[in-house]
Design a protein around this motif. Structure first.
Motif, PDB file in Angstrom:
ATOM      1  N   TYR A  76       0.864  -1.190   0.000  1.00  0.00           N
ATOM      2  CA  TYR A  76       0.000   0.000   0.000  1.00  0.00           C
ATOM      3  C   TYR A  76       0.901   1.241   0.000  1.00  0.00           C
ATOM      4  O   TYR A  76       1.286   1.748   1.059  1.00  0.00           O
ATOM      5  N   PRO A  77       1.248   1.736  -1.161  1.00  0.00           N
ATOM      6  CA  PRO A  77       2.219   2.842  -1.251  1.00  0.00           C
ATOM      7  C   PRO A  77       1.682   4.203  -0.822  1.00  0.00           C
ATOM      8  O   PRO A  77       2.436   5.168  -0.762  1.00  0.00           O
ATOM      9  N   GLY A  78       0.390   4.296  -0.539  1.00  0.00           N
ATOM     10  CA  GLY A  78      -0.171   5.581  -0.122  1.00  0.00           C
ATOM     11  C   GLY A  78      -1.221   6.110  -1.068  1.00  0.00           C
ATOM     12  O   GLY A  78      -1.923   7.071  -0.755  1.00  0.00           O
ATOM     13  N   THR A  79      -1.356   5.498  -2.221  1.00  0.00           N
ATOM     14  CA  THR A  79      -2.372   5.906  -3.187  1.00  0.00           C
ATOM     15  C   THR A  79      -2.859   4.682  -3.933  1.00  0.00           C
ATOM     16  O   THR A  79      -2.213   3.629  -3.899  1.00  0.00           O
ATOM     17  N   TYR A  80      -3.994   4.804  -4.584  1.00  0.00           N
ATOM     18  CA  TYR A  80      -4.559   3.683  -5.327  1.00  0.00           C
ATOM     19  C   TYR A  80      -5.103   4.202  -6.655  1.00  0.00           C
ATOM     20  O   TYR A  80      -5.352   5.405  -6.819  1.00  0.00           O
ATOM     21  N   ALA A  81      -5.275   3.298  -7.582  1.00  0.00           N
ATOM     22  CA  ALA A  81      -5.798   3.677  -8.896  1.00  0.00           C
ATOM     23  C   ALA A  81      -7.298   3.926  -8.789  1.00  0.00           C
ATOM     24  O   ALA A  81      -8.051   3.063  -8.340  1.00  0.00           O
ATOM     25  N   SER A  82      -7.725   5.104  -9.182  1.00  0.00           N
ATOM     26  CA  SER A  82      -9.140   5.446  -9.097  1.00  0.00           C
ATOM     27  C   SER A  82      -9.948   4.652 -10.110  1.00  0.00           C
ATOM     28  O   SER A  82      -9.486   4.362 -11.219  1.00  0.00           O
ATOM     29  N   ALA A  83     -11.172   4.302  -9.714  1.00  0.00           N
ATOM     30  CA  ALA A  83     -12.049   3.548 -10.614  1.00  0.00           C
ATOM     31  C   ALA A  83     -12.617   4.431 -11.712  1.00  0.00           C
ATOM     32  O   ALA A  83     -13.130   3.930 -12.710  1.00  0.00           O
ATOM     33  N   VAL A  84     -12.524   5.742 -11.527  1.00  0.00           N
ATOM     34  CA  VAL A  84     -13.062   6.689 -12.507  1.00  0.00           C
ATOM     35  C   VAL A  84     -11.937   7.618 -12.941  1.00  0.00           C
ATOM     36  O   VAL A  84     -11.240   8.198 -12.104  1.00  0.00           O
ATOM     37  N   ALA A  85     -11.760   7.753 -14.238  1.00  0.00           N
ATOM     38  CA  ALA A  85     -10.700   8.618 -14.758  1.00  0.00           C
ATOM     39  C   ALA A  85     -11.108  10.085 -14.642  1.00  0.00           C
ATOM     40  O   ALA A  85     -12.286  10.430 -14.738  1.00  0.00           O
ATOM     41  N   VAL A  86     -10.124  10.939 -14.411  1.00  0.00           N
ATOM     42  CA  VAL A  86     -10.370  12.377 -14.335  1.00  0.00           C
ATOM     43  C   VAL A  86      -9.173  13.092 -14.952  1.00  0.00           C
ATOM     44  O   VAL A  86      -8.028  12.638 -14.825  1.00  0.00           O
ATOM     45  N   ALA A  87      -9.448  14.181 -15.624  1.00  0.00           N
ATOM     46  CA  ALA A  87      -8.373  14.938 -16.263  1.00  0.00           C
ATOM     47  C   ALA A  87      -7.450  15.522 -15.200  1.00  0.00           C
ATOM     48  O   ALA A  87      -7.912  15.998 -14.162  1.00  0.00           O
ATOM     49  N   PRO A  88      -6.143  15.481 -15.419  1.00  0.00           N
ATOM     50  CA  PRO A  88      -5.212  16.055 -14.437  1.00  0.00           C
ATOM     51  C   PRO A  88      -5.319  17.575 -14.408  1.00  0.00           C
ATOM     52  O   PRO A  88      -5.856  18.202 -15.318  1.00  0.00           O
ATOM     53  N   GLY A  89      -4.782  18.140 -13.345  1.00  0.00           N
ATOM     54  CA  GLY A  89      -4.758  19.592 -13.241  1.00  0.00           C
ATOM     55  C   GLY A  89      -5.932  20.149 -12.463  1.00  0.00           C
ATOM     56  O   GLY A  89      -6.843  19.426 -12.040  1.00  0.00           O
ATOM     57  N   PHE A  90      -5.895  21.466 -12.275  1.00  0.00           N
ATOM     58  CA  PHE A  90      -6.927  22.164 -11.523  1.00  0.00           C
ATOM     59  C   PHE A  90      -7.543  23.241 -12.411  1.00  0.00           C
ATOM     60  O   PHE A  90      -6.844  24.182 -12.813  1.00  0.00           O
ATOM     61  N   PRO A  91      -8.836  23.126 -12.721  1.00  0.00           N
ATOM     62  CA  PRO A  91      -9.484  24.137 -13.558  1.00  0.00           C
ATOM     63  C   PRO A  91      -9.451  25.514 -12.892  1.00  0.00           C
ATOM     64  O   PRO A  91      -9.253  25.641 -11.679  1.00  0.00           O
TER      65      PRO A  91
END
Length: 328
Positions: A76-91
């Protein structure tokens, strides 16, 4: 009759005997302690915190060196792959709302503390529709800021779900919990979690942001409404369902939660790569330039200016647009 002295008198009272200096006034005390005592207490407390922090870090570094813990951190490296994709960055809307939220929260915490500690308000506000009802000017300002903060929060949550960025804040797997433990161990041992906030938060961040947005913020809003004049009068069922004592018991601890969250959040922003983190939220890029830092500095200056300006001489004219203000 006075008893004669058993020896020959050789000294008599001088000028000082009848012209004594006035006794020195007692030192001013703040909550039972003098300024010097407070200084010693703060210094001692600070040293104690530094020592305790060092001990916790040393213990954490020893703990993560154990083979079993190392294996856990690999799994458990501290993060996991999300089941839903999302665009990177902050609008851009996230960046603007982040600023508005910080701006309002700082003033809300300030006015909330003023309301809690003031004993004799300098001014009162009354609505035009009911001049018999009056509240302190600080409470009116606090409520007005709350309304703006609530509106900003509702817009933020709506945009989160419309744009799909809710995935950043809402856990989509039970793996978030062991990964959050892993991230916490990495933070405490000063082995910062290797994640890219530009694309995805680590699990501890995700749980913290989820708690702040979807638990603490609604609690602050609901308890605030319960204690305000917005709450319906003579609503016996509502009063029994949510007694005002519950609201008072929850509202202040929720404010303390926000204070702690802000302190920890800002500390980690600067400790885990200040330029990149500031660019994420203020400049909208994943680089190491100084644009985010300067925008952050300008926004901080605006907040400080608002803090200084939030005085009756500025607030009274604004409050009079919405009701009647009476000053002492």
């Amino acid at each position: 009759m006075k008893t004669p002295l058993p020896f020959t008198r050789t000294a008599w009272p001088g000028v000082a005997a009848s012209n004594r200096d006035a006794p020195k006034p007692a030192p001013r005390r703040i909550r039972g302690l003098t300024r010097g005592q407070w200084l010693l207490a703060v210094a001692g407390g600070g040293l104690g915190i530094v020592f305790a922090t060092g001990m916790v870090i040393a213990l954490a570094r020893w703990f993560v060196s154990l083979d079993e813990v190392r294996a856990f951190l690999v799994t458990y490296p501290g993060t996991y792959a999300s089941a839903v994709a999302v665009a990177p960055g902050f609008p851009a809307w996230v960046q603007w709302q982040h600023f508005f939220n910080v701006f309002l929260m700082v003033l809300i915490i300030r006015t909330g503390w003023q309301v809690r500690t003031e004993k004799r308000p300098d001014a009162f506000w009354s609505p035009r529709s009911n001049k018999k009802r009056r509240i302190s000017l600080n409470l009116w300002f606090h409520n007005a800021l709350d309304l703006l903060w609530f509106a900003n929060g509702v817009i933020f949550v709506l945009l989160l779900f419309v744009t799909g960025h809710w995935v950043r804040l809402v856990p989509t797997s039970l793996e978030v919990f062991p990964n959050a433990v892993s991230a916490g161990l990495q933070y405490v041992s000063l082995n910062w979690p290797t994640e890219s906030g530009w694309a995805n938060y680590n699990s501890l961040q995700q749980l913290a942001y989820f708690t702040t947005v979807f638990v603490a913020a609604p609690l602050a809003a609901v308890t605030g409404v319960r204690m305000s004049g917005v709450w319906p009068k003579n609503a016996a069922r509502l009063d029994r369902a949510f007694p005002i004592e519950w609201a008072r018991a929850l509202h202040f601890p929720v404010m303390l939660y926000f204070v702690v969250f802000i302190i920890v959040h800002v500390t980690l922003v600067f400790a885990t790569g200040a330029l990149r983190n500031l660019n994420h939220m203020y400049a909208g890029n994943d680089g190491l330039g100084w644009a985010g830092f300067w925008i952050f500095s300008a926004s901080t200056a605006v907040i400080v200016a608002a803090w200084i300006a939030a005085r009756p001489i500025v607030i009274v004219p604004i409050a009079r647009l919405f009701g009647k203000v009476k000053t002492r």
